[in-house]
Design a protein around this motif. Structure first.
Motif, PDB file in Angstrom:
ATOM      1  N   ASP A   1      50.797  23.250  58.983  1.00 12.38           N
ATOM      2  CA  ASP A   1      50.747  24.689  58.730  1.00 12.38           C
ATOM      3  C   ASP A   1      51.903  25.098  57.829  1.00 12.38           C
ATOM      4  N   LEU A   2      51.577  25.771  56.731  1.00  9.92           N
ATOM      5  CA  LEU A   2      52.578  26.377  55.866  1.00  9.92           C
ATOM      6  C   LEU A   2      52.705  27.840  56.276  1.00  9.92           C
ATOM      7  N   GLU A   3      53.939  28.324  56.421  1.00 12.60           N
ATOM      8  CA  GLU A   3      54.148  29.690  56.899  1.00 12.60           C
ATOM      9  C   GLU A   3      55.286  30.349  56.143  1.00 12.60           C
ATOM     10  N   GLY A   4      55.200  31.663  56.021  1.00 10.88           N
ATOM     11  CA  GLY A   4      56.246  32.430  55.369  1.00 10.88           C
ATOM     12  C   GLY A   4      55.932  33.909  55.435  1.00 10.88           C
ATOM     13  N   TRP A   5      56.511  34.673  54.512  1.00 11.93           N
ATOM     14  CA  TRP A   5      56.237  36.106  54.458  1.00 11.93           C
ATOM     15  C   TRP A   5      56.211  36.555  53.006  1.00 11.93           C
TER      16      TRP A   5
ATOM     17  N   HIS B   1      59.061  34.615  50.992  1.00 10.94           N
ATOM     18  CA  HIS B   1      59.784  33.390  51.327  1.00 10.94           C
ATOM     19  C   HIS B   1      58.817  32.412  51.976  1.00 10.94           C
ATOM     20  N   TRP B   2      59.017  31.140  51.682  1.00 14.04           N
ATOM     21  CA  TRP B   2      58.266  30.058  52.314  1.00 14.04           C
ATOM     22  C   TRP B   2      59.175  29.482  53.391  1.00 14.04           C
ATOM     23  N   ASP B   3      58.806  29.696  54.654  1.00 10.05           N
ATOM     24  CA  ASP B   3      59.690  29.350  55.771  1.00 10.05           C
ATOM     25  C   ASP B   3      59.510  27.919  56.269  1.00 10.05           C
ATOM     26  N   THR B   4      58.262  27.533  56.534  1.00  8.98           N
ATOM     27  CA  THR B   4      58.022  26.208  57.108  1.00  8.98           C
ATOM     28  C   THR B   4      56.848  25.529  56.408  1.00  8.98           C
ATOM     29  N   PRO B   5      56.912  24.188  56.302  1.00  8.96           N
ATOM     30  CA  PRO B   5      58.052  23.352  56.661  1.00  8.96           C
ATOM     31  C   PRO B   5      59.235  23.619  55.736  1.00  8.96           C
ATOM     32  N   ALA B   6      60.430  23.622  56.322  1.00  6.33           N
ATOM     33  CA  ALA B   6      61.623  24.001  55.567  1.00  6.33           C
ATOM     34  C   ALA B   6      62.170  22.863  54.715  1.00  6.33           C
ATOM     35  N   ASP B   7      61.913  21.625  55.121  1.00  6.31           N
ATOM     36  CA  ASP B   7      62.465  20.484  54.396  1.00  6.31           C
ATOM     37  C   ASP B   7      61.770  20.308  53.048  1.00  6.31           C
ATOM     38  N   LYS B   8      62.531  19.836  52.077  1.00  2.00           N
ATOM     39  CA  LYS B   8      61.956  19.560  50.765  1.00  2.00           C
ATOM     40  C   LYS B   8      60.941  18.423  50.819  1.00  2.00           C
ATOM     41  N   LEU B   9      61.093  17.557  51.822  1.00  3.80           N
ATOM     42  CA  LEU B   9      60.158  16.451  52.010  1.00  3.80           C
ATOM     43  C   LEU B   9      59.753  16.406  53.472  1.00  3.80           C
ATOM     44  N   SER B  10      58.455  16.468  53.755  1.00  2.00           N
ATOM     45  CA  SER B  10      57.950  16.433  55.126  1.00  2.00           C
ATOM     46  C   SER B  10      56.938  15.308  55.268  1.00  2.00           C
TER      47      SER B  10
ATOM     48  N   GLY C   1      51.587  40.012  43.321  1.00  3.39           N
ATOM     49  CA  GLY C   1      51.520  41.423  43.664  1.00  3.39           C
ATOM     50  C   GLY C   1      50.246  42.068  43.171  1.00  3.39           C
ATOM     51  N   PRO C   2      49.969  43.308  43.586  1.00  2.00           N
ATOM     52  CA  PRO C   2      48.749  44.005  43.168  1.00  2.00           C
ATOM     53  C   PRO C   2      48.643  44.186  41.657  1.00  2.00           C
ATOM     54  N   ASN C   3      49.791  44.172  40.957  1.00  3.90           N
ATOM     55  CA  ASN C   3      49.776  44.336  39.503  1.00  3.90           C
ATOM     56  C   ASN C   3      49.712  43.000  38.769  1.00  3.90           C
ATOM     57  N   GLY C   4      49.527  41.896  39.505  1.00  4.78           N
ATOM     58  CA  GLY C   4      49.415  40.585  38.886  1.00  4.78           C
ATOM     59  C   GLY C   4      50.728  39.851  38.702  1.00  4.78           C
ATOM     60  N   LYS C   5      51.851  40.501  38.985  1.00  2.00           N
ATOM     61  CA  LYS C   5      53.144  39.835  38.883  1.00  2.00           C
ATOM     62  C   LYS C   5      53.219  38.691  39.889  1.00  2.00           C
ATOM     63  N   ARG C   6      53.722  37.536  39.441  1.00  6.98           N
ATOM     64  CA  ARG C   6      53.790  36.349  40.282  1.00  6.98           C
ATOM     65  C   ARG C   6      55.247  35.969  40.541  1.00  6.98           C
ATOM     66  N   ARG C   7      55.472  35.421  41.713  1.00 12.76           N
ATOM     67  CA  ARG C   7      56.786  34.874  42.035  1.00 12.76           C
ATOM     68  C   ARG C   7      56.578  33.555  42.779  1.00 12.76           C
ATOM     69  N   GLU C   8      57.234  32.509  42.301  1.00  7.37           N
ATOM     70  CA  GLU C   8      57.139  31.222  42.987  1.00  7.37           C
ATOM     71  C   GLU C   8      58.066  31.229  44.198  1.00  7.37           C
ATOM     72  N   LEU C   9      57.523  30.814  45.341  1.00  5.64           N
ATOM     73  CA  LEU C   9      58.308  30.753  46.568  1.00  5.64           C
ATOM     74  C   LEU C   9      58.841  29.352  46.840  1.00  5.64           C
TER      75      LEU C   9
END
Length: 513
Positions: A302-306, A286-295, A399-407
């Motif tokens: 700083d972009l932050e997430g997990w 997940h991409w947590d901050t900045p949370a707004d679609k427009l900043s 991921g380690p196997n190359g699988k991608r996910r857009e956050l």
């Protein structure tokens, strides 16, 4: 305490509002401690034997009436032992009458008794942080001179019993631990001790030695690889046992290179098709901050997430979307060519230890969940020239196997306007305040200012101090990224600056008082 002229006050005042209970207020209601821990400035005779100063209920009420209505978090101790104040229970009652959303007490736990414990429960203390520093009697009593392992154990057992007797969930118990060479190979034992004594969380920080206390050899940076291995084992063990680690240093560099963590075995996933399913599902995040679609920001943000994967360590990539553009042709008469929209890689995020314990507790079955939090500093100068004013940023986890996910995608606008949000390398002068036993006001306990910024035991009111010249000047220095020398080695940043030798240099006790 004079207020600044309106024109200058407005330069930082909007970043330090006093509405909607924004403040973290830290008190020391005593200047004494009953212990002389070997690494603490109370080991100095000049500190341990200094005349006692205890905040009276009258002074506390005067201070509380001005500050606590604006407090979101209240610490009833910061650098001394508050339970040495004979009026502590009255101060706790006064604090509770203002109903701050969260109250915390930092203590060595030795002076806890039934009457005090019952008061903590009655007045709904949120968290009780107990300094432990060793998980066994021998090391504990060596480090924490004047303490008793058996007494601490008895006191914390009484705490759990009284909570059970009255069916109270709080206060939550947290162990605070200073990382030392003396306890490095015992870190896993803190997890077992937490489970035995009822602590739900553990917070750890590196030793920052004081001069002439002979503790330099206790620093863990003398053998960074060995320290990293001990840190890794502890974090993995705490995650497996379900004990939340809320603060912990990053791993040291080894030979000036990022440490190569041993690959965690995933044999348990081989059965039942879990590995195959994980390969199909790809990583989480997940991409947590900045949370707004427009900043709207200034020079950097700083972009932050997990991010996590069943298969092991992930990579988080930060990219910028380049819109369709026309390119000039060579010569004359040519038709300009159009480039298709595409993305360009800006960099990869850094993963940090124990910054997202909430996610770790939910996904504790996944490898390295203790290190799921990521951060990336996006600077305007890093962007292609044509999109600096209006950049569409994309974040992907791989991921380690190359699988991608857009956050997600967010638009970041860089501006020098007054409505743009600046990046603050430290938020303490904007949202924290420290008050000593005499009612003197400082920006934060670790802000080693020589003189207080004002006094609430006298005629000053809090707003005039908060928006006064000294706070304004400090905030201005933070905004200009030109901090005073006291910020260079602030203990609040040591867990993220583990390879900066300045943080581990022996400190002079005088500025810390």
């Amino acid at each position: 305490m004079p207020l600044l002229p309106d024109s200058r006050q407005s330069s930082t005042a909007h970043l330090a509002p006093l509405d909607a209970r924004p403040l973290t207020v830290l008190f020391d209601v005593s200047n004494k401690c009953n212990l002389r821990c070997r690494f603490c400035y109370f080991s100095y005779d000049s500190v341990f034997h200094r005349p006692a100063v205890m905040m009276t209920p009258e002074t506390f009420e005067r201070v509380a009436s001005q500050v606590l209505p604006m407090a979101r978090v209240v610490y009833l101790s910061a650098g001394s032992e508050s339970l040495m104040n004979p009026d502590f229970k009255d101060l706790l009652r006064i604090c509770a009458s203002y109903q701050p959303p969260m109250t915390k007490l930092l203590t060595n736990g030795v002076l806890l008794d039934r009457e005090t414990i019952d008061a903590l429960i009655e007045h709904e203390l949120t968290e009780l942080h107990v300094s432990v520093d060793a998980p066994n009697q021998e090391t504990y009593e060596y480090l924490r001179r004047g303490s008793s392992w058996d007494l601490l154990k008895s006191n914390l057992a009484l705490l759990q019993q009284r909570k059970k007797d009255v069916n109270s969930p709080g206060p939550l118990l947290q162990f605070n631990v200073i990382l030392l060479r003396s306890n490095l190979d015992q870190l896993n034992d803190f997890v077992d001790l937490a489970l035995e004594w009822g602590a739900e969380r553990i917070a750890c920080r590196h030793l920052m030695p004081y001069q002439d206390l002979g503790m330099d050899e206790e620093r863990t940076d003398h053998d960074p690889e060995q320290a990293n291995l001990c840190f890794l084992k502890f974090l993995e063990y705490a995650q497996a046992k379900g004990v939340m680690v809320t603060s912990f240093p990053d791993f040291y560099l080894v030979d000036n290179e990022p440490w190569s963590m041993p690959v965690q075995a995933l044999d348990q996933l081989a059965e039942g098709g879990e590995m195959a399913q994980a390969e199909l599902d790809g990583p989480l995040g997940h991409w947590d901050t900045p949370a707004d679609k427009l900043s709207l920001v200034t020079e950097s943000v700083d972009l932050e997430g997990w991010a996590l994967s069943v298969l092991g360590a992930c990579t988080v990539e930060i990219s910028c979307l380049i819109p369709e553009q026309e390119t000039a042709t060579n010569g004359t008469g040519g038709v300009p060519r159009k480039t298709k929209p595409h993305s360009t890689l800006l960099g990869r995020a850094t993963f940090l230890n124990a910054v997202r314990p909430d996610v770790t507790s939910i996904h504790r079955e996944l490898p390295a969940a203790y290190r799921c939090g990521w951060r990336f500093r996006l600077q305007a100068l890093d962007l292609p020239t044509g999109v600096r004013a209006d950049a569409t940023i994309l974040v992907h986890v791989i991921g380690p196997n190359g699988k991608r996910r857009e956050l997600g995608q967010r638009v970041i606008k860089f501006s020098s306007g007054s409505d743009a949000r600046p990046l603050l390398f430290c938020t303490k002068p904007f949202e924290d305040v420290y008050i000593d036993p005499e009612g003197n006001v400082y920006p934060y306990p670790d802000c080693q200012t020589v003189e207080p910024f004002g006094s609430l035991s006298k005629s000053s009111d809090f707003r005039s101090i908060w928006f006064g010249v000294q706070f304004e000047n400090l905030r201005r220095q933070v905004l200009d990224a030109n901090p005073p020398s006291m910020c260079t080695t602030c203990p609040d940043f040591i867990n993220r600056n583990v390879d900066d030798a300045r943080f581990f240099a022996a400190r002079d006790v005088e500025p810390a008082l």
